[in-house]
Write an enzyme that holds these catalytic residues in place. Sequence first.
Site, PDB file in Angstrom:
ATOM      1  CG  ASP A  24      -1.616   1.153   1.407  1.00  0.00           C
ATOM      2  OD1 ASP A  24      -1.823   2.083   0.378  1.00  0.00           O
ATOM      3  OD2 ASP A  24      -2.084   1.392   2.562  1.00  0.00           O
ATOM      4  CG  ASP A  28      -5.958   3.568   0.259  1.00  0.00           C
ATOM      5  OD1 ASP A  28      -5.111   2.693   0.397  1.00  0.00           O
ATOM      6  OD2 ASP A  28      -6.532   3.767  -0.600  1.00  0.00           O
ATOM      7  CG  ASP A  32      -1.320   1.663  -3.608  1.00  0.00           C
ATOM      8  OD1 ASP A  32      -0.081   1.185  -3.741  1.00  0.00           O
ATOM      9  OD2 ASP A  32      -1.726   2.281  -2.619  1.00  0.00           O
ATOM     10  CG  ASP A 198     -12.439 -14.271 -13.882  1.00  0.00           C
ATOM     11  OD1 ASP A 198     -11.707 -14.826 -12.914  1.00  0.00           O
ATOM     12  OD2 ASP A 198     -13.662 -14.062 -13.680  1.00  0.00           O
ATOM     13  CD  GLU A 259     -10.713 -18.942 -12.657  1.00  0.00           C
ATOM     14  OE1 GLU A 259     -11.020 -19.134 -11.620  1.00  0.00           O
ATOM     15  OE2 GLU A 259     -11.503 -18.128 -13.213  1.00  0.00           O
TER      16      GLU A 259
HETATM   17  C1  GLC Z   1     -12.869 -16.465 -10.743  1.00  0.00           C
HETATM   18  C2  GLC Z   1     -11.993 -15.712  -9.779  1.00  0.00           C
HETATM   19  C3  GLC Z   1     -12.565 -15.578  -8.539  1.00  0.00           C
HETATM   20  C4  GLC Z   1     -13.953 -14.585  -8.771  1.00  0.00           C
HETATM   21  C5  GLC Z   1     -14.724 -15.382  -9.762  1.00  0.00           C
HETATM   22  C6  GLC Z   1     -15.558 -14.543 -10.354  1.00  0.00           C
HETATM   23  O1  GLC Z   1     -12.954 -17.715 -10.234  1.00  0.00           O
HETATM   24  O2  GLC Z   1     -10.623 -16.356  -9.651  1.00  0.00           O
HETATM   25  O3  GLC Z   1     -12.062 -14.793  -7.822  1.00  0.00           O
HETATM   26  O4  GLC Z   1     -14.605 -14.630  -7.772  1.00  0.00           O
HETATM   27  O5  GLC Z   1     -13.750 -15.765 -11.057  1.00  0.00           O
HETATM   28  O6  GLC Z   1     -15.223 -13.619 -11.313  1.00  0.00           O
END
Ligand code: GLC
Length: 517
Positions: A24, A28, A32, A198, A259
């Site tokens: 940080d 705050d 960041d 994601d 992912e």
């Molecule tokens: C993925 C991310 C997770 C998030 C989800 C929804 O699994 O790694 O952190 O909550 O997607 O975007």
Amino acid sequence: MTNSDNDWWRDAVVYQVYPRSFADADGDGTGDLRGVRDRLGYLGRLGVDAIWLSPFYTSPLHDGGYDVADYRDVDPRFGTLADFDALVADAHALGIRVIVDLVPNHTSCEHPWFREALRGIGRDRYIFRDSATGGPPNDWESIFGGPAWTQVEDGQWYLHLFDPTQPDLNWEHPEVRAEFRDILRFWLDRGVDGFRVDVAHGMVKAHGLPDVGPKEGRQAEMLGDETVPYFDQDGVHEIYREWRPILDSYPGGRMAVAEAWVSSPARLARYIGPDELHQAFNFDFLLAGFDAKSFREVIDKSLTEARIVGAPTTWVLSNHDVKRHVTRYGSLARARAATLLMLALPGSAYLYQGEELGLPEVLDLPDELREDPAFRRTGDSRDGCRVPLPWSGTAAGGFGFGPPGSAPPWLPQPESWAALTVEAQDRDPGSTLNLYRRALRIRREHPALGGGTLTWLASPEEVLALQRDPGLAVVVNTGEQAVALADLGLAGRVLLASEALDDEGVVPPDTTVWVQL
Ligand code: GLC
């Protein structure tokens, strides 16, 4: 790096930064981008090839930033676009590449498109449906618990596979597709080296949105074993085939890692290839128990699939969504042993901030401080792996997370972390931090590590022994008895051990050694 410039990702060690909890700079209490930039020297010394930044985009942070309101800007809590550019420039100057998170399955409810949709404009960019039954349009459940549908004032329902503040986009809409092609270019133009995609298995839903049907327990528990009509649909691959030429049109090996929680390594392999994504996270390794048999099975399966798709696999033990591996395996020794196994396998490895300090999951956070949206509905919370990093000093100062006089970190750090700060570990040769540093240095320098092949050596059931050529053996003892290297037919010098060895030739329980043959 052993690979050519374009192939840098094949054996890279990528360090995941969860910006909110890394460092940080403005005091705050929230990490960041300037905080990350200030600590690039630390990451360079650790020896990572790249960093992956979890979302730092404009967001109400209902899901830690995985709810994006503006895909082309930095949330003021994390800094500015100028901070981002400076971070990329400094990282590149140190030879560290930068991967950013792309969240295409859903936006934030504060995204201008969703605000318009609530006013009845452009609803077809999302998945709105009527329902004749008075209840949700189908039986789909949110991953975070409860129905995957929320009703709006005029009676229609919208789909959200995650929190109600994360409405799913309609990827059949050409404007959605065009928007994300443009977002990719926006960040590629700013110099990013890649994207972590994601929920890469989520964007396309089965035609007609059919029910999942009766099942025991929550639908989320089926994920990874069975197919559901909202994940891993064939149509998703078309999207990646649209994206790949965009990535390939930039110089320097721009990559994407998926992912994707899917039912088998074979299904996962379908995301990878010269016309789709470069890599996918191999969560089977992360899910394996700390025993030789489970590790070996997963490694064999993963390497077989990798050979089929012609791209090396990835290895990961911790991230911002799962319990830290120290806690999962029940001891720091096991976590260190698993890490040395991971770093010796062919392919690339993803580290999660704080694992290099041996941080455990924080299990006793007060409920009222937990922010994971899943917590309120399922009782499960991912906050315990997102506690800000301890850098130095004493708890009273937030362990150096921010400058002196800062607001306290957004989640409290346990006092026991005084012994785990970077400062405390820096000069201790036996610390986890120095183990990671040594491992990454050897990995970079040793010709057997990074890419290449793996050969299993004969070993007792609870021991993994493998050879990496030229000239390196790895022994992981997951059993309760010490094992002598000589009994495995291994003669050589121990290059690195996850625990201090009393006798160079003997590997104690819960220990991994790298042996120079
Ligand atoms: C993925 C991310 C997770 C998030 C989800 C929804 O699994 O790694 O952190 O909550 O997607 O975007």
